[in-house]
Structure formats: C-alpha cells, structure tokens
Design a protein around this motif. Structure first.
Motif, mmCIF file in Angstrom:
data_model
loop_
_atom_site.group_PDB
_atom_site.id
_atom_site.type_symbol
_atom_site.label_atom_id
_atom_site.label_comp_id
_atom_site.label_asym_id
_atom_site.label_seq_id
_atom_site.Cartn_x
_atom_site.Cartn_y
_atom_site.Cartn_z
ATOM 1 N N SER A 89 0.831 -1.207 0.000
ATOM 2 C CA SER A 89 0.000 0.000 0.000
ATOM 3 C C SER A 89 0.865 1.257 0.000
ATOM 4 C CB SER A 89 -0.960 0.001 1.188
ATOM 5 O OG SER A 89 -0.255 0.063 2.397
ATOM 6 N N LEU A 90 1.999 1.237 0.691
ATOM 7 C CA LEU A 90 2.898 2.391 0.682
ATOM 8 C C LEU A 90 3.537 2.578 -0.693
ATOM 9 C CD1 LEU A 90 4.560 2.100 4.197
ATOM 10 C CD2 LEU A 90 2.767 3.680 3.465
ATOM 11 N N TYR B 172 0.869 4.129 -2.764
ATOM 12 C CA TYR B 172 0.782 5.535 -2.384
ATOM 13 C C TYR B 172 1.893 6.343 -3.043
ATOM 14 C CZ TYR B 172 1.167 9.715 0.512
ATOM 15 O OH TYR B 172 1.275 11.015 0.931
ATOM 16 N N MET C 57 -4.756 9.493 -1.804
ATOM 17 C CA MET C 57 -5.566 8.953 -0.716
ATOM 18 C C MET C 57 -5.995 7.510 -0.998
ATOM 19 S SD MET C 57 -5.441 11.045 1.665
ATOM 20 C CE MET C 57 -6.601 10.268 2.758
ATOM 21 N N PHE D 88 -3.418 5.695 0.782
ATOM 22 C CA PHE D 88 -3.693 5.845 2.215
ATOM 23 C C PHE D 88 -4.813 4.895 2.625
ATOM 24 C CE2 PHE D 88 -6.189 7.568 5.656
ATOM 25 C CZ PHE D 88 -5.234 7.814 6.623
ATOM 26 N N ALA E 228 -3.473 1.465 2.955
ATOM 27 C CA ALA E 228 -2.698 1.332 4.193
ATOM 28 C C ALA E 228 -3.637 1.221 5.387
ATOM 29 C CB ALA E 228 -1.744 2.509 4.353
ATOM 30 N N PHE E 229 -4.675 2.029 5.408
ATOM 31 C CA PHE E 229 -5.663 1.969 6.481
ATOM 32 C C PHE E 229 -6.288 0.580 6.547
ATOM 33 C CE2 PHE E 229 -10.100 2.449 7.887
ATOM 34 C CZ PHE E 229 -9.893 2.952 9.148
ATOM 35 N N PHE F 282 0.015 18.082 7.493
ATOM 36 C CA PHE F 282 0.820 16.867 7.422
ATOM 37 C C PHE F 282 1.587 16.647 8.728
ATOM 38 C CE2 PHE F 282 0.595 17.591 2.746
ATOM 39 C CZ PHE F 282 -0.010 16.386 2.414
ATOM 40 N N TRP G 277 -0.091 14.216 11.343
ATOM 41 C CA TRP G 277 0.085 12.775 11.159
ATOM 42 C C TRP G 277 1.502 12.346 11.523
ATOM 43 C CZ3 TRP G 277 -1.172 8.181 11.638
ATOM 44 C CH2 TRP G 277 -0.464 7.143 11.055
#
Length: 129
Positions: free
Chosen positions: A17-18, A21, A49, A52, A55-56, A106, A109
């Motif tokens: 996922s990263l 991204y 997103m 993101f 990743a979530f 940013f 986070w």
C-alpha cells in the motif's frame, strides 16, 4: 493464525500500500500541479488517498488478526499517541497566535505516527525488563 504469519502478511500488505501511495503521489504531483484549477485537478491531487486507504485497510486487517492482549496494548498506545498529538497541536495553535509560523496539516500525522512509535518502543522496552 500464528503471530509471525500475521506480522508477515501485515508487512506485505503495508509495504504494497505504501508503494501504491508513492507511485500515485508522484503521478499526482507530476500531472496534477500543472493542471488548471478545477474539479479534475482536485481529484488528481487527492488521488494519493487511494494508497492511504489501502494502508488503512492493512492496519484494520492487522488489528483483526492480533490476539486480544496485543490488540489492547496497541489501542492503548494509539490512545496515548492521540492524546499527545492533541496536546501538542492545541499548544501550537496558541503559539501560532503568538507569531509562530503556521504548520501544514501533514505535521499532525507525523506527530501522531512518531508518538505511536515512540510509545510502542518505550512500552516494549519497559515490559521486556
């Protein structure tokens, strides 16, 4: 499911996922910034997103695979990190009224992730004694 298998699966999902991204972010910056203002530009610039969200989803799946003790410990770590982040961002809001420079969202986070990692490492070290 064994803890090592769950951790391996989580790492694979999270790194994928990263990577997604990062690719979408580079494309969004490359093609979105020069676009004329409008809905399409907004959609292109917000498209990272998607990574993101992936990743979530990896984090949610990882929490579902954890045993109850580890899940509780991680949720406590996240709660403490959220409290630290809220306190720091609230404090900095007052400092901005005193003339400090405005910070990007940013930074919230980054603070949250850093606090979560720091608390997790600290608690791991303290529990290992």
């Amino acid at each position: 499911m064994r803890e090592k298998d769950a951790a391996r699966m989580y790492k694979r999902e999270m790194w994928s996922s990263l990577a997604l991204y990062a690719v979408i972010l580079m494309l969004a910056i490359r093609f979105g910034r020069p676009m004329p203002e409008g809905l399409l530009r907004t959609v292109v610039l917000a498209s990272p997103m998607i990574g993101f969200g992936a990743a979530f989803w990896a984090i949610v799946r990882h929490f579902a695979r954890m045993d109850e003790y580890i899940r509780r410990t991680q949720l406590e770590n996240i709660a403490m990190a959220a409290g630290i982040t809220a306190g720091l961002s609230f404090t900095y809001g007052f400092l901005e009224t005193a003339g400090f420079p405005k910070l990007s969202m940013f930074s919230v986070w980054i603070t949250m992730g850093g606090a979560w990692a720091g608390i997790s490492l600290l608690r791991c070290r303290l529990l290992a004694r």
